[in-house]
Design a protein around this motif. Structure first.
Motif, PDB file in Angstrom:
ATOM      1  N   SER A   1       0.619   7.223   2.265  1.00 39.11           N
ATOM      2  CA  SER A   1      -0.632   7.761   2.629  1.00 39.11           C
ATOM      3  C   SER A   1      -1.729   7.087   3.083  1.00 39.11           C
ATOM      4  O   SER A   1      -2.645   7.706   3.570  1.00 39.11           O
ATOM      5  N   SER A   2      -1.980   5.998   2.450  1.00 32.59           N
ATOM      6  CA  SER A   2      -3.043   5.250   2.985  1.00 32.59           C
ATOM      7  C   SER A   2      -2.992   4.308   4.321  1.00 32.59           C
ATOM      8  O   SER A   2      -3.835   3.957   4.673  1.00 32.59           O
TER       9      SER A   2
ATOM     10  N   PRO B   1       0.916  -1.442  -0.100  1.00 34.06           N
ATOM     11  CA  PRO B   1      -0.090  -0.062   0.094  1.00 34.06           C
ATOM     12  C   PRO B   1       0.782   1.235  -0.144  1.00 34.06           C
ATOM     13  O   PRO B   1       2.132   1.296   0.299  1.00 34.06           O
ATOM     14  N   SER B   2       0.368   2.355  -0.361  1.00 30.52           N
ATOM     15  CA  SER B   2       0.992   3.660  -0.518  1.00 30.52           C
ATOM     16  C   SER B   2       1.018   4.093   0.888  1.00 30.52           C
ATOM     17  O   SER B   2       0.012   3.952   1.714  1.00 30.52           O
TER      18      SER B   2
END
Length: 845
Positions: free
Chosen positions: A338-339, A335-336
């Motif tokens: 920011s997530s 996942p990124s």
């Protein structure tokens, strides 16, 4: 390798500087002007102490930060006392000759001057926080114990800055010349910075203990958050241009370092759970944050840079391993950053509560100075306490009265006591019975009746003796009148003694009527002895009927019913005792509740303090409410148990027999009191009558004595008339025999009567007794008998011998000594006594 050992670089704060201030003279002048010179002299030692504390504050700080800390705390407490007693301001009626000057701790060219004690208090609190930070920095943080002590010192520093922010920063800066270091923004930033360093010490000890990666991650993340909050304040106005760039760089790097440290530790925990994708994302986020921070690390301490580099290497190593495992084994989508959800945190520190440390309420300085505002506030608080105590006392009294009424309605506990043969009389009836028994009871009436008989006998004997005196004198007078015929010219005794005889007759009638009353009393005692004998019992409760147990019991439950009811009554009694204890606790709390010292350290509104102080009584009020609630439930339970008990033991019949017994006792008491009152009236009557008869007897004795003297003189004169001889021949012989013989009781004449040089004046011999002017029977007053007069028209051949003294051998009393010895009654009586009334007795029908 852990980076914490390399990042052990922290900040301490320098104290603010000040100039000298003379507090002694202005404050003393204010006391002299506002109070008096006497008060100024009494607080002179306190002013000297204040002066010394301020002087110590102005000097170069003591090498020992702990001693400096104690000085600052002591001086701050004194300032709290000064604030409430000495208004420092430019106002002409205040202390207007004092100005406080303080320099900024971070830019010493900036300074502030105020005629306001709030700047002084704010500066002292700032220096206290700074001193705590220096104490924390001085501990050896390479050891577990050193890091623990350092953490405690930083927590205290945070507490000092927090206390400054909440209590003095705004007061010291609004509308005044002030420096940035004591502003709300600056002390708030310093509070966060001190908490960050305290949490950092905890993190280092957590690592040293070998805690799990998850726990270390949470603690590290909270360190980073504290640094981030401090950084946010440093890079905004008014602080962004006030601190050196080294401060900002230090805080910024620490924030990045501990965020990345948290990512590194959290990644280890994720790896153990085989959550490789999130591990990769967390490690990449931490590495990115470190790389960004290093770009602005120019001029940062080498120790910090080295710690960042070490941590970055550890993150990259774990990141490479996780990426390879994901590519070969797990094949998860990463996942990124920011997530991702925020990292979990766990704060192990909070600002120390400085309220108790800085509490000046127990300080004794300036205690004799009590401003009007504090006195009024104390009065208001006292009213609040009195209202609480009055309200709760009324609730307790109402609860006790409710218990008494409800139990009386159920005839408890009397009916339970009656089962055990322990019946009790009502309080008022028992007191009446005890009064009867103390006064002798019915058994003692016979002795009092005997007193009546004895007094009656004494009065009768006195009356007979008195009548015999008059009778004897009348007999002698009749003999002489028969002997001398018309030559015996003096009045008859019956004429002169008519009033005396009438009085004696009335006394005899009184005695007769009193005897009739005595008979009635004795008959009443005999007729009512059976009724009154109940009063002679000791104890009287033995006369009260007992509550009989059922003759037959099918299930033998009466003992269980009685036992249960007794237990409930004991519980009710315990509740009553508890209420008494609660009321005593309220009064004791009020006695010890002295908030004046606290009031003397508070300025502004007292409402918050009042609410806090009055809450001390809440737990007792709750106990009272619980007591009343439990009592109500218990009374309902007792009522149900008593109904069952009443049915089983036929309580109605017992109540009827008990009431009958009470009425019998009351009737016996009334009859006893009636007889007792009649006896007492009889005793008073006889004592009073005895005095009256004694008085008349004395008058009769005086009369008889006087008649005897006159009789002797008249015999001599009659004999001279009959003989016609001289006084000398008369003495040797005469035609008549001596008439002195019949008057055997007459004594020889006194020497004065034999002296011819004293002729007798011609005046009437006798005066009739004074007539009574009041109707009915009254006892004559004490005193000499009235003069006697001859009946109208009688000759008056001989004058009375007004100055003649009686012969010493006469023992009946002197006619001229009306205050002679009186016979004493055989029984003492109360004085004065009311006279017995003719035609009426003392017995009350």
């Amino acid at each position: 390798m852990a980076s914490s050992s390399l990042s052990n670089l922290m900040l301490a704060i320098h104290e603010k500087k000040t100039n000298s201030v003379d507090l002694y003279r202005p404050l003393r002048n204010y006391v002299t002007f506002t109070y008096s010179e006497r008060e100024a002299q009494l607080i002179d030692d306190d002013l000297e102490t204040l002066k010394q504390l301020r002087s110590d504050l102005e000097r170069v700080p003591d090498p020992s930060p702990a001693a400096r800390r104690d000085l600052l705390i002591s001086y701050y407490k004194v300032l709290c006392l000064v604030e409430t007693r000495f208004p420092i301001s430019p106002d002409k009626d205040h202390v207007n000759a004092v100005s406080f000057l303080w320099y900024d701790a971070f830019k010493q060219r900036h300074k502030a001057t105020q005629q306001n004690i709030h700047l002084e208090k704010a500066a002292v609190l700032f220096n206290l926080g700074a001193t705590y930070s220096q104490i924390g920095l001085g501990h050896d943080r390479t050891t577990v114990d050193g890091r623990r002590q350092a953490s405690h010192a930083f927590i205290a520093a945070a507490g000092a800055f927090s206390y400054l922010k909440e209590n003095e920063s705004t007061k010291a800066t609004i509308g005044q010349s002030a420096t940035v270091d004591v502003s709300v923004e600056c002390v708030g930033m310093l509070e966060r910075l001190m908490l960050a360093q305290a949490q950092e010490c905890v993190f280092e000890n957590t690592i040293a203990k070998g805690s799990t990666p998850g726990v270390c991650s949470k603690i590290a993340r909270q360190v980073g958050i504290y640094y981030e909050e401090a950084l946010a304040a440093l890079i905004t106005s008014p602080l962004k241009d006030h601190f050196d760039k080294g401060w900002i760089s230090h805080v910024q790097l620490k924030a990045a370092l501990f965020y990345s440290e948290a990512c590194f530790r959290y990644g280890k925990e994720l790896h153990e759970k085989e959550e490789i994708a999130e591990e990769i994302a967390r490690l990449r986020s931490g590495a990115s944050r470190l790389a960004e921070a290093k770009k602005s690390s120019r001029g940062a301490p080498a120790q910090l840079i080295e710690a960042m580099n070490t941590l970055e290497s550890s993150i990259n190593a774990n990141l490479d391993r996780a990426v390879k495992e994901n590519d070969r084994v797990y094949l998860m989508r990463v996942p990124s950053p920011s997530s991702l959800s925020p990292l979990p945190t766990f704060s192990m520190v909070k600002p120390m509560n400085m309220t108790e440390i800085l509490d000046a309420s127990k300080e004794k300085m300036f205690a004799i100075l009590v401003p009007d505002s504090s006195a009024k506030a104390l009065s208001r608080y006292t009213e609040m306490v009195d209202d609480v105590i009055r309200t709760q006392a009324e609730r307790l009294q109402q609860a006790s009265e409710l218990t008494r009424v409800r139990l009386k309605e159920m005839d408890l506990p009397d009916s339970i006591l009656a089962v055990d043969g322990n019946s009790a009389l009502p309080v008022d009836l028992k007191e009446d019975v005890e009064a009867v028994q103390i006064s002798g009871g019915p058994a003692g009436l016979e002795a009092e009746l005997q007193q009546l008989r004895d007094l009656k006998r004494v009065n009768q004997e006195l009356l007979v003796h008195t009548e015999e005196l008059l009778q004897k004198e009348a007999t002698e007078d009749s003999q002489f009148r028969s002997q001398f015929g018309t030559r015996w010219t003096r009045p008859q005794s019956s004429t002169l003694t008519k009033n005396l005889q009438d009085r004696l007759n009335r006394f005899a009638a009184n005695l007769k009527q009193a005897g009739e009353s005595d008979v009635k009393i004795e008959r009443s005692v005999r007729d009512n002895s059976a009724l009154m004998c109940i009063l002679d019992r000791r104890p009287i409760e033995s006369a009260v009927p007992t509550l009989a147990r059922p003759i037959m019991s099918l299930d033998a439950t009466e003992d269980a019913i009685v036992g249960t009811l007794k237990q409930s009554l004991r519980q009710l009694e315990n509740l009553g005792a508890q209420r008494a204890g609660l009321e005593d606790m309220l009064k004791e709390m009020k006695r010890k509740d002295d908030i004046l010292p606290k009031l003397m350290t508070i300025t502004g509104s007292y409402e918050d303090m009042f609410r806090k102080e009055i809450s001390k009584y809440d737990h007792i009020c709750e106990d009272i409410s619980q007591n009343i609630e439990v009592q109500e439930q218990l009374l309902m339970q007792i009522q149900a148990q008593n109904e069952e008990f009443s049915t089983l033991f036929n309580l109605e019949d017992y109540k009827a027999s008990k009431e009958k017994c009470y009425k019998q006792i009351q009737a016996a008491i009334m009859k006893y009191r009636e007889i007792k009152e009649n006896i007492n009236e009889g005793l008073k009557f006889y004592v009073t009558l005895q005095d009256a008869i004694t008085n008349v007897k004395q008058q009769c004795s005086d009369f008889v004595m006087t008649r005897s003297i006159q009789c002797r003189e008249m015999i001599e004169d009659v004999q001279r008339q009959m003989s016609g001889l001289s006084f000398q021949d008369h003495r040797s012989s005469g035609p008549y025999p001596s008439v002195h013989q019949p008057a055997a009781s007459s004594p020889p004449p006194p020497p004065e009567t034999q002296n011819p040089s004293h002729p007798h004046p011609h005046a009437p011999y006798y005066r009739p007794p004074e007539q009574m002017s009041r109707p009915g029977y009254t006892i004559p007053p004490y005193g000499p008998p009235p003069p006697y007069h001859t009946p109208h028209g009688q000759p008056q051949p001989y004058p009375p011998q007004a100055q003649q003294q009686p012969h010493p051998s006469w023992q009946q009393g002197s006619y001229y000594d009306p205050q002679g010895q009186q016979p004493r009654p055989p029984y003492p009586g109360q004085s004065p006594y009311p006279p017995p009334h003719q035609g009426g007795g003392y017995y009350r029908q």
